[in-house]
Design an enzyme around this catalytic site. Sequence first.
Site, PDB file in Angstrom:
ATOM      1  N   LYS A 114       0.821  -1.212   0.000  1.00 36.32           N
ATOM      2  CA  LYS A 114       0.000   0.000   0.000  1.00 36.32           C
ATOM      3  C   LYS A 114       0.849   1.253   0.000  1.00 36.32           C
ATOM      4  O   LYS A 114       0.463   2.260  -0.593  1.00 36.32           O
ATOM      5  CB  LYS A 114      -0.962  -0.002   1.190  1.00 36.32           C
ATOM      6  CG  LYS A 114      -2.048  -1.042   1.017  1.00 36.32           C
ATOM      7  CD  LYS A 114      -3.256  -0.778   1.862  1.00 36.32           C
ATOM      8  CE  LYS A 114      -4.360  -1.749   1.450  1.00 36.32           C
ATOM      9  NZ  LYS A 114      -5.520  -1.664   2.284  1.00 36.32           N
ATOM     10  N   LYS A 195      -4.169 -10.039  -5.616  1.00 37.81           N
ATOM     11  CA  LYS A 195      -5.494 -10.385  -5.084  1.00 37.81           C
ATOM     12  C   LYS A 195      -6.543  -9.351  -5.505  1.00 37.81           C
ATOM     13  O   LYS A 195      -6.214  -8.187  -5.749  1.00 37.81           O
ATOM     14  CB  LYS A 195      -5.452 -10.553  -3.561  1.00 37.81           C
ATOM     15  CG  LYS A 195      -5.332  -9.267  -2.782  1.00 37.81           C
ATOM     16  CD  LYS A 195      -5.577  -9.523  -1.308  1.00 37.81           C
ATOM     17  CE  LYS A 195      -5.704  -8.208  -0.591  1.00 37.81           C
ATOM     18  NZ  LYS A 195      -6.989  -7.919   0.001  1.00 37.81           N
ATOM     19  N   LYS A 198     -10.926  -4.230  -3.074  1.00 39.69           N
ATOM     20  CA  LYS A 198     -12.001  -3.239  -3.246  1.00 39.69           C
ATOM     21  C   LYS A 198     -11.468  -1.843  -3.501  1.00 39.69           C
ATOM     22  O   LYS A 198     -12.196  -0.977  -3.954  1.00 39.69           O
ATOM     23  CB  LYS A 198     -12.959  -3.257  -2.064  1.00 39.69           C
ATOM     24  CG  LYS A 198     -12.373  -2.798  -0.748  1.00 39.69           C
ATOM     25  CD  LYS A 198     -13.456  -2.763   0.309  1.00 39.69           C
ATOM     26  CE  LYS A 198     -13.093  -3.550   1.546  1.00 39.69           C
ATOM     27  NZ  LYS A 198     -11.891  -3.063   2.238  1.00 39.69           N
TER      28      LYS A 198
HETATM   29  P1  ATP Z   1      -8.431  -2.880   0.433  1.00 38.64           P
HETATM   30  O1  ATP Z   1      -8.175  -2.902  -1.028  1.00 38.64           O
HETATM   31  O2  ATP Z   1      -9.100  -1.648   0.928  1.00 38.64           O
HETATM   32  O3  ATP Z   1      -7.291  -3.320   1.272  1.00 38.64           O
HETATM   33  P2  ATP Z   1      -9.605  -5.468   0.399  1.00 38.64           P
HETATM   34  O4  ATP Z   1     -10.587  -5.727  -0.667  1.00 38.64           O
HETATM   35  O5  ATP Z   1      -8.262  -6.063   0.286  1.00 38.64           O
HETATM   36  O6  ATP Z   1      -9.536  -3.937   0.659  1.00 38.64           O
HETATM   37  P3  ATP Z   1      -9.981  -5.825   3.252  1.00 38.64           P
HETATM   38  O7  ATP Z   1     -10.853  -4.824   3.926  1.00 38.64           O
HETATM   39  O8  ATP Z   1      -8.511  -5.712   3.402  1.00 38.64           O
HETATM   40  O9  ATP Z   1     -10.313  -5.947   1.722  1.00 38.64           O
HETATM   41  O10 ATP Z   1     -10.429  -7.268   3.705  1.00 38.64           O
HETATM   42  C1  ATP Z   1     -11.628  -7.659   4.336  1.00 38.64           C
HETATM   43  C2  ATP Z   1     -11.656  -9.169   4.438  1.00 38.64           C
HETATM   44  O11 ATP Z   1     -11.760  -9.736   3.145  1.00 38.64           O
HETATM   45  C3  ATP Z   1     -10.396  -9.758   5.066  1.00 38.64           C
HETATM   46  O12 ATP Z   1     -10.749 -10.880   5.849  1.00 38.64           O
HETATM   47  C4  ATP Z   1      -9.596 -10.186   3.891  1.00 38.64           C
HETATM   48  O13 ATP Z   1      -8.702 -11.227   4.202  1.00 38.64           O
HETATM   49  C5  ATP Z   1     -10.683 -10.640   2.928  1.00 38.64           C
HETATM   50  N1  ATP Z   1     -10.255 -10.490   1.534  1.00 38.64           N
HETATM   51  C6  ATP Z   1      -9.925  -9.337   0.921  1.00 38.64           C
HETATM   52  N2  ATP Z   1      -9.602  -9.546  -0.361  1.00 38.64           N
HETATM   53  C7  ATP Z   1      -9.724 -10.883  -0.550  1.00 38.64           C
HETATM   54  C8  ATP Z   1      -9.523 -11.726  -1.671  1.00 38.64           C
HETATM   55  N3  ATP Z   1      -9.135 -11.223  -2.822  1.00 38.64           N
HETATM   56  N4  ATP Z   1      -9.741 -13.046  -1.529  1.00 38.64           N
HETATM   57  C9  ATP Z   1     -10.148 -13.549  -0.342  1.00 38.64           C
HETATM   58  N5  ATP Z   1     -10.356 -12.812   0.753  1.00 38.64           N
HETATM   59  C10 ATP Z   1     -10.154 -11.498   0.668  1.00 38.64           C
END
Ligand code: ATP
Length: 329
Positions: A114, A195, A198
């Site tokens: 990040k 991965k 969002k």
């Molecule tokens: P950001 O991009 O803001 O970091 P993010 O989409 O990675 O957001 P988080 O808020 O970090 O999401 O994660 C929320 C939950 O969703 C956590 O338990 C994380 O492990 C899970 N998660 C996030 N992205 C994935 C993914 N691509 N596959 C499986 N689990 C995920």
Amino acid sequence: MKKVIFSGIAPSGTIQIGNYLGAIKQWIKIQESGEFRTIFCVVDEHAITIPQDPEKLRAKIMEVATLYLATGINPEKSLIFIQSHVSDHAELNWILNTITPLGELQRMTQFKDKSQKQKSILAGLLNYPTLMAADILLYQTDLVPVGEDQLQHIELTRMLAKKFNAQFGETFTVPEPMINKTGARIMGLDNPEHKMSKSAENPNNYIALLDPPEIIRKKIKVAVTDSSSEIKYDKEKKPAVSNLLAIYGLFAEKTIEEIEKKYQGKGYSEFKKDLAEVIVEGLAPLQARYKELEKNPDAVMAILKKGAEKAKETASQTMSEVRQKIGFI
Ligand code: ATP
Ligand code: LTN
């Protein structure tokens, strides 16, 4: 006493299917088992580790909370609340920061990823894992259901709990991660090396839970595939198709083998067309529930307020003990 489950999602974007398949689906299962005390938090203080527009943030917080309810988190069975409504999170974060080695924070993969994307690296982004540790430790959490990417943060939480306990006497439960075997890591539709996320800049990276059917169809249509046209699961040689197969399997509740068999000798276009429909159908019920809940934000707010009051009861007990242990008057 029931074991405590705690997890959260930052309202830093719109919840995508990776969050759903990797985390939320598991939360619902745990809630429905009735075996645990389940606590699910909208971690808004985490969202501001990346600059946010205040009006948009407010809307996203409500969206995430409403989506929790729409996906099946039931306030009769689980605690649901907004992190910033319980100020103990910020206070414990500060205290834990005083025992967190700087080097540990600097080596966190999520921080490295990040911070690369930011023009100026702010201290909050670095300290994010300590705030996450505070969230978890405040409720004497036993298990933390998350996707694989959060394992490193949970390791740090465990280290901090043990360190505090060793230094000041038994105070915190040392939590364990709880990782879903399938769906733990859904990859980006635009790049299977990273991965799904969002907060990705390219909206074609993810499918949001609230994407309308025509957008889902479009995003699947443009999702990258691999060079050979076979529909086969091979994470090394065919990472893009393997990811699409995983998503298909999770939504259709079918095994990868069943899907491979169905598309033997068929091309990407037919596979993708069906995959889009499987996702559209899979999301339809929760989208319908969301539309209903969205009409009554006051009711959602009332649930969140009640949740925060309940959360405060446990959090304040932990904080009294922490303050006393470290020598505050
Ligand atoms: P950001 O991009 O803001 O970091 P993010 O989409 O990675 O957001 P988080 O808020 O970090 O999401 O994660 C929320 C939950 O969703 C956590 O338990 C994380 O492990 C899970 N998660 C996030 N992205 C994935 C993914 N691509 N596959 C499986 N689990 C995920
Ligand atoms: N860092 C987590 C979100 C999060 C969390 C938590 C998850 C913040 N606090 C406590 C579980 C428990 C993420 O998914 N990015």
